[in-house]
Motif scaffolding. Structure first.
Motif, PDB file in Angstrom:
ATOM      1  N   LYS A 220      11.641   3.157  -4.782  1.00 48.92           N
ATOM      2  CA  LYS A 220      12.837   3.513  -4.014  1.00 48.92           C
ATOM      3  C   LYS A 220      13.357   2.299  -3.247  1.00 48.92           C
ATOM      4  O   LYS A 220      14.562   2.037  -3.221  1.00 48.92           O
ATOM      5  N   ALA A 221      12.455   1.536  -2.653  1.00 49.94           N
ATOM      6  CA  ALA A 221      12.851   0.340  -1.896  1.00 49.94           C
ATOM      7  C   ALA A 221      13.464  -0.716  -2.807  1.00 49.94           C
ATOM      8  O   ALA A 221      14.439  -1.384  -2.439  1.00 49.94           O
ATOM      9  N   ILE A 222      12.906  -0.876  -4.001  1.00 54.02           N
ATOM     10  CA  ILE A 222      13.446  -1.861  -4.946  1.00 54.02           C
ATOM     11  C   ILE A 222      14.836  -1.439  -5.407  1.00 54.02           C
ATOM     12  O   ILE A 222      15.761  -2.261  -5.481  1.00 54.02           O
ATOM     13  N   LEU A 223      15.017  -0.156  -5.691  1.00 54.63           N
ATOM     14  CA  LEU A 223      16.334   0.325  -6.109  1.00 54.63           C
ATOM     15  C   LEU A 223      17.358   0.115  -4.997  1.00 54.63           C
ATOM     16  O   LEU A 223      18.501  -0.293  -5.257  1.00 54.63           O
ATOM     17  N   GLU A 224      16.959   0.369  -3.763  1.00 51.67           N
ATOM     18  CA  GLU A 224      17.866   0.142  -2.633  1.00 51.67           C
ATOM     19  C   GLU A 224      18.224  -1.334  -2.508  1.00 51.67           C
ATOM     20  O   GLU A 224      19.364  -1.681  -2.180  1.00 51.67           O
TER      21      GLU A 224
ATOM     22  N   LEU B  44      11.664   7.411 -12.866  1.00 56.43           N
ATOM     23  CA  LEU B  44      12.486   6.213 -12.675  1.00 56.43           C
ATOM     24  C   LEU B  44      12.008   5.408 -11.474  1.00 56.43           C
ATOM     25  O   LEU B  44      11.868   4.177 -11.549  1.00 56.43           O
ATOM     26  N   LYS B  45      11.762   6.074 -10.370  1.00 56.92           N
ATOM     27  CA  LYS B  45      11.335   5.360  -9.162  1.00 56.92           C
ATOM     28  C   LYS B  45       9.947   4.755  -9.355  1.00 56.92           C
ATOM     29  O   LYS B  45       9.712   3.580  -9.050  1.00 56.92           O
ATOM     30  N   GLU B  46       9.003   5.566  -9.851  1.00 55.84           N
ATOM     31  CA  GLU B  46       7.609   5.124  -9.905  1.00 55.84           C
ATOM     32  C   GLU B  46       7.350   4.150 -11.043  1.00 55.84           C
ATOM     33  O   GLU B  46       6.583   3.191 -10.876  1.00 55.84           O
ATOM     34  N   HIS B  47       7.967   4.398 -12.172  1.00 57.07           N
ATOM     35  CA  HIS B  47       7.633   3.564 -13.338  1.00 57.07           C
ATOM     36  C   HIS B  47       8.636   2.436 -13.541  1.00 57.07           C
ATOM     37  O   HIS B  47       8.262   1.261 -13.537  1.00 57.07           O
ATOM     38  N   LEU B  48       9.928   2.780 -13.690  1.00 52.76           N
ATOM     39  CA  LEU B  48      10.910   1.735 -13.984  1.00 52.76           C
ATOM     40  C   LEU B  48      11.015   0.722 -12.844  1.00 52.76           C
ATOM     41  O   LEU B  48      10.894  -0.486 -13.060  1.00 52.76           O
TER      42      LEU B  48
ATOM     43  N   GLU C 216       0.807  -1.219   0.000  1.00 50.86           N
ATOM     44  CA  GLU C 216       0.000   0.000   0.000  1.00 50.86           C
ATOM     45  C   GLU C 216       0.843   1.272   0.000  1.00 50.86           C
ATOM     46  O   GLU C 216       0.286   2.383  -0.007  1.00 50.86           O
ATOM     47  N   ARG C 217       2.154   1.153  -0.007  1.00 56.75           N
ATOM     48  CA  ARG C 217       2.989   2.343  -0.101  1.00 56.75           C
ATOM     49  C   ARG C 217       2.838   2.983  -1.478  1.00 56.75           C
ATOM     50  O   ARG C 217       2.403   2.340  -2.439  1.00 56.75           O
ATOM     51  N   SER C 218       3.218   4.246  -1.587  1.00 54.72           N
ATOM     52  CA  SER C 218       3.165   4.919  -2.880  1.00 54.72           C
ATOM     53  C   SER C 218       4.119   4.246  -3.850  1.00 54.72           C
ATOM     54  O   SER C 218       5.082   3.576  -3.439  1.00 54.72           O
ATOM     55  N   LYS C 219       3.871   4.429  -5.146  1.00 53.52           N
ATOM     56  CA  LYS C 219       4.774   3.831  -6.142  1.00 53.52           C
ATOM     57  C   LYS C 219       6.197   4.366  -5.985  1.00 53.52           C
ATOM     58  O   LYS C 219       7.162   3.635  -6.180  1.00 53.52           O
ATOM     59  N   TYR C 220       6.321   5.623  -5.610  1.00 52.58           N
ATOM     60  CA  TYR C 220       7.661   6.185  -5.435  1.00 52.58           C
ATOM     61  C   TYR C 220       8.398   5.453  -4.320  1.00 52.58           C
ATOM     62  O   TYR C 220       9.571   5.090  -4.482  1.00 52.58           O
ATOM     63  N   GLU C 221       7.721   5.234  -3.195  1.00 55.71           N
ATOM     64  CA  GLU C 221       8.358   4.554  -2.068  1.00 55.71           C
ATOM     65  C   GLU C 221       8.672   3.100  -2.408  1.00 55.71           C
ATOM     66  O   GLU C 221       9.713   2.575  -2.008  1.00 55.71           O
ATOM     67  N   ARG C 222       7.782   2.441  -3.153  1.00 56.01           N
ATOM     68  CA  ARG C 222       8.050   1.055  -3.559  1.00 56.01           C
ATOM     69  C   ARG C 222       9.230   0.993  -4.506  1.00 56.01           C
ATOM     70  O   ARG C 222      10.106   0.134  -4.387  1.00 56.01           O
TER      71      ARG C 222
END
Length: 242
Positions: free
Chosen positions: A128-132, A157-161, A120-126
């Protein structure tokens, strides 16, 4: 006495078998499997736009055991790096190949669809977590470079890629990174991005030996020039990690 010698001989033989099996397992783990090689070939040739060659690589990928959905996912993934035209032409070519195989009564496995996202986190936060997770580095530092110059693309990049695309579970992170470096190697002129993603390949579990083999696959699928450029970047990365 004879019994003791016999027991020692049996033990020696068994030790040799176990050692051989262990070494064989290491060798297997250190090599790209046929599905991974197929992903590289399909991605590289699609990025180049060689649709005639792509038909052969698609057939080989299916024969190697890739599912229809895995190949579709690889071709969809690469649009983020090679653009919609290459991706769409690849998908159209794949449709033709599947129709031809169906006409020959070849039944290809469809495979799983992407799971629904319950986070349920925002796409940006999700994203960001995947990139980390991919880099192993927390995203806590101030934005620099292109992210500071054009903050909107950093959001894309964070939200879409990394959320919309990398989050889909049809392909593993390893497989997605193989798609990515295959495309970047094929289109050329993007060495900084190739360097980043080859590092990510190592972070997600691909070995130096597998990446050396990757360069060889690129050489056979798209050419010596592209392979030479990829090898140069890979050598720099591996030397920096010594």
């Amino acid at each position: 006495m004879i019994m003791n010698k016999l027991l020692r001989l049996i033990l020696l033989v068994m030790t040799g078998i176990l050692t051989y099996t262990a070494n064989a397992q290491v060798d297997t783990d250190q090599s790209l499997n046929i599905k991974q090689q197929a992903i590289i070939n399909i991605s590289a040739v699609t990025a180049k736009g060689d649709l005639l060659k792509l038909k052969g690589e698609l057939n080989r990928g299916l024969d190697a055991g890739l599912t229809v959905n895995q190949i579709k996912e690889a071709i969809m993934h690469l649009y983020a790096y090679a653009g919609f035209p290459r991706s769409l032409r690849g998908l159209q070519t794949f449709m033709i190949v599947l129709d031809e195989r169906k006409a020959k009564n070849i039944q290809d496995e469809i495979g799983i669809d992407a799971s629904l996202i319950s986070d349920e986190r925002s796409k940006y936060e999700r994203g960001k977590a995947i990139l980390e997770e991919l880099t192993g580095v927390p995203e806590t530092y101030p934005k620099t470079g292109y992210a500071a110059f054009a903050p909107t693309i950093e959001i894309f990049l964070k939200e879409h890629l990394f959320a919309d695309i990398f989050e889909r579970d049809v392909l593993t992170y390893e497989e997605r990174e193989l798609v990515t470096v295959s495309v970047l190697s094929s289109i050329g002129g993007v060495e900084p991005m190739l360097r980043s993603h080859l590092n990510l390949c190592l972070n997600v579990g691909l070995t130096p030996n597998q990446l050396q083999q990757f360069v060889g696959v690129i050489k056979s699928s798209v050419g010596k020039k592209e392979a030479k450029a990829a090898q140069k970047v890979l050598d720099e990365i591996l030397n920096s990690r010594k």
